[in-house]
Design an enzyme around this catalytic site. Sequence first.
Site, PDB file in Angstrom:
ATOM      1  N   ALA A 272       0.868  -1.192   0.000  1.00  0.00           N
ATOM      2  CA  ALA A 272       0.000   0.000   0.000  1.00  0.00           C
ATOM      3  C   ALA A 272       0.894   1.228   0.000  1.00  0.00           C
ATOM      4  CB  ALA A 272      -0.914   0.005   1.223  1.00  0.00           C
ATOM      5  N   SER A 273       0.333   2.351  -0.432  1.00  0.00           N
ATOM      6  CA  SER A 273       1.097   3.592  -0.480  1.00  0.00           C
ATOM      7  C   SER A 273       0.189   4.746  -0.066  1.00  0.00           C
ATOM      8  CB  SER A 273       1.638   3.831  -1.891  1.00  0.00           C
ATOM      9  OG  SER A 273       2.440   4.989  -1.929  1.00  0.00           O
ATOM     10  N   ALA A 274       0.639   5.526   0.910  1.00  0.00           N
ATOM     11  CA  ALA A 274      -0.156   6.638   1.419  1.00  0.00           C
ATOM     12  C   ALA A 274       0.640   7.932   1.329  1.00  0.00           C
ATOM     13  CB  ALA A 274      -0.593   6.364   2.848  1.00  0.00           C
ATOM     14  N   SER A 275       0.129   8.984   1.962  1.00  0.00           N
ATOM     15  CA  SER A 275       0.723  10.315   1.803  1.00  0.00           C
ATOM     16  C   SER A 275       2.083  10.435   2.465  1.00  0.00           C
ATOM     17  CB  SER A 275      -0.214  11.373   2.391  1.00  0.00           C
ATOM     18  OG  SER A 275      -0.471  11.103   3.760  1.00  0.00           O
ATOM     19  N   ILE A 276       2.284   9.745   3.576  1.00  0.00           N
ATOM     20  CA  ILE A 276       3.522   9.888   4.357  1.00  0.00           C
ATOM     21  C   ILE A 276       4.512   8.760   4.077  1.00  0.00           C
ATOM     22  CG2 ILE A 276       4.462   9.931   6.710  1.00  0.00           C
ATOM     23  CD1 ILE A 276       2.977  12.464   5.964  1.00  0.00           C
ATOM     24  N   ALA A 277       4.010   7.574   3.837  1.00  0.00           N
ATOM     25  CA  ALA A 277       4.889   6.408   3.707  1.00  0.00           C
ATOM     26  C   ALA A 277       4.242   5.371   2.807  1.00  0.00           C
ATOM     27  CB  ALA A 277       5.160   5.810   5.089  1.00  0.00           C
TER      28      ALA A 277
ATOM     29  N   VAL B 203       4.135   0.840   2.244  1.00  0.00           N
ATOM     30  CA  VAL B 203       4.273  -0.378   3.034  1.00  0.00           C
ATOM     31  C   VAL B 203       4.677  -1.541   2.144  1.00  0.00           C
ATOM     32  CG1 VAL B 203       3.029  -2.031   4.482  1.00  0.00           C
ATOM     33  CG2 VAL B 203       2.556   0.411   4.704  1.00  0.00           C
TER      34      VAL B 203
ATOM     35  N   LYS C 291       6.795  -0.315   7.130  1.00  0.00           N
ATOM     36  CA  LYS C 291       6.333   1.011   6.712  1.00  0.00           C
ATOM     37  C   LYS C 291       7.545   1.934   6.572  1.00  0.00           C
ATOM     38  CE  LYS C 291       3.019   4.606   8.073  1.00  0.00           C
ATOM     39  NZ  LYS C 291       2.000   4.992   9.097  1.00  0.00           N
TER      40      LYS C 291
ATOM     41  N   ASP D  16      -6.832   9.396  13.153  1.00  0.00           N
ATOM     42  CA  ASP D  16      -6.747   9.325  11.685  1.00  0.00           C
ATOM     43  C   ASP D  16      -7.548   8.116  11.207  1.00  0.00           C
ATOM     44  OD1 ASP D  16      -5.978  10.201   9.201  1.00  0.00           O
ATOM     45  OD2 ASP D  16      -3.998   9.280   9.256  1.00  0.00           O
TER      46      ASP D  16
END
Length: 531
Positions: free
Chosen positions: A128-133, A135, A149, A283
């Site tokens: 997975a890929s989010a705004s900060i990091a 995985v 992460k 969050d």
Amino acid sequence: MRSVLRFFSISRVLIRYRLDSLILSTPLLKSFKPLLYLIPWHYFPVNKYTRGERIRLALEELGPIFIKFGQTLSTRRDLLPDDIGEELAKLQDKCPAFSSEQAKQIIEESLGSSTDNLFSSFDFEPLASASIAQVHSATTHGGDEIVIKVVRPNILKQIERDVALLYVLAGLISKHPDGRRLRPKEAVEEFEYIIINELNMMTEASNASLLGKNFATSDLLHVPRVYWDMCRENILVTERIYGTPISDISTLTEDGVDLKKLSENGVKIFFTQVFKHNFFHADMHPGNIFVGTDGQYIGVDFGIMGTLSDTDQYYLTENFLAFFNQDYKRVAEVHIESGWVPEGTKLVEFESAIRGVCEPIFEKPLKDISFGQVLLSLFKEARRFDIYIQPQLLLLDKTLLNIEGLGRTLYPELDLWTTAKPFLENIVKEKYNMKNTFEKLKTKAPEILKEMPELPSLAVSALKQLKNIDTLYTKQTKSIVNQLQDNAKKQTSAIFCGSLVILAGVLAINSLWIASSVSAILGLYYWAKSR
């Protein structure tokens, strides 16, 4: 200058995705929409992307702060058109990934060895890929399935750049009377602290550990185990969890999950975290919440956690209970006692205003409540009573929005009041009963006993200090009186001297006038005599 350049950079991205026309279509700016016809690129529309895709792609390109904003919006599908809501939901865990080679290099440099030595297997493709990091999954040599992460490289510079721009905008907003009530500078300060803190994976590891301990004996929430020996400031390693994303309603229904019970448990988790543990996940967008096959909540991403001061927690508890009991007078009293509204606010008028906002939504299911209208009504009353935003409650407000959004998605028929009221009352009874009071006294007893031998000397010292203070006040008062007297004497002397100077000047002028007059008379006398 850096903020100005960033502003132009943002404008360029908005124009590239033709969001300028979308922004000028809002009620606030629609009067400026005719300006679009003067802009050359208006006549070369982009047909490649839908409206929702253009918004999502622009936020992704603008960076982590804008992605966070999009994630928050995505939890409120009731306030968004379907096409925009569906696209913003992709920001929760499907942001553009950075290079897997970079991620692998960061892991190896941080842990001091190659991934081949560290793990029995390592998935090169991000999970997975989010705004900060982003995985990556892996397996330890002991056979444990884990996720790693990894913080995005150079993200701190991007955040600092955008926060600097936010401070500039906050300064402009605070100059407006309504803007001051929002306390924009304090809000930006709070946001800066939160997002910078989110970059430290050791902090997130400790957050996950504490939250896990809080729910260790509860079946409401599962928190993944932390592998402390492999955690660093830019790397977090936890157990891999398997579950269904909470936004995947069709799969949850197929699995036989009771959505009503699931939504009620979500409310219970929120109140438990806020009012019992005073440590809450702030969050809780759908990308961070999963559901196990047994219907248990599974949480991930603990970078943003909230706490409240004892005072704020007490006043919030009183507020919620009074609201659930429809005791609007008590709600008004609590707001005044807490200092959340200015001193001198008339209780009766404020109670009436609260009743007008809250009564229409009471005992209605979530699907029948227009929170957009509620927010507008609240802002109107805030303006009327000069109420200022409380920055320390911003995380709680954000969490409430997420929880309410989840409730709408899971079970729109949820009666929030019936679910929350008895649960909160039980928490209050448990927290503020005599047993807990004695337990607190027992906890504090060693500290009190330790200080008791010092109490007589401290009391004597305090009395001496009071006597010294009285003496000091007497000396200061005498000094001030003497100074005033001295100033008065100097003033009197100055006035007297000034008066003498003025009198001397007047006498000198008069003397000159008399002398000149006498001289003139004598001159005339001798001139007449000589004739």
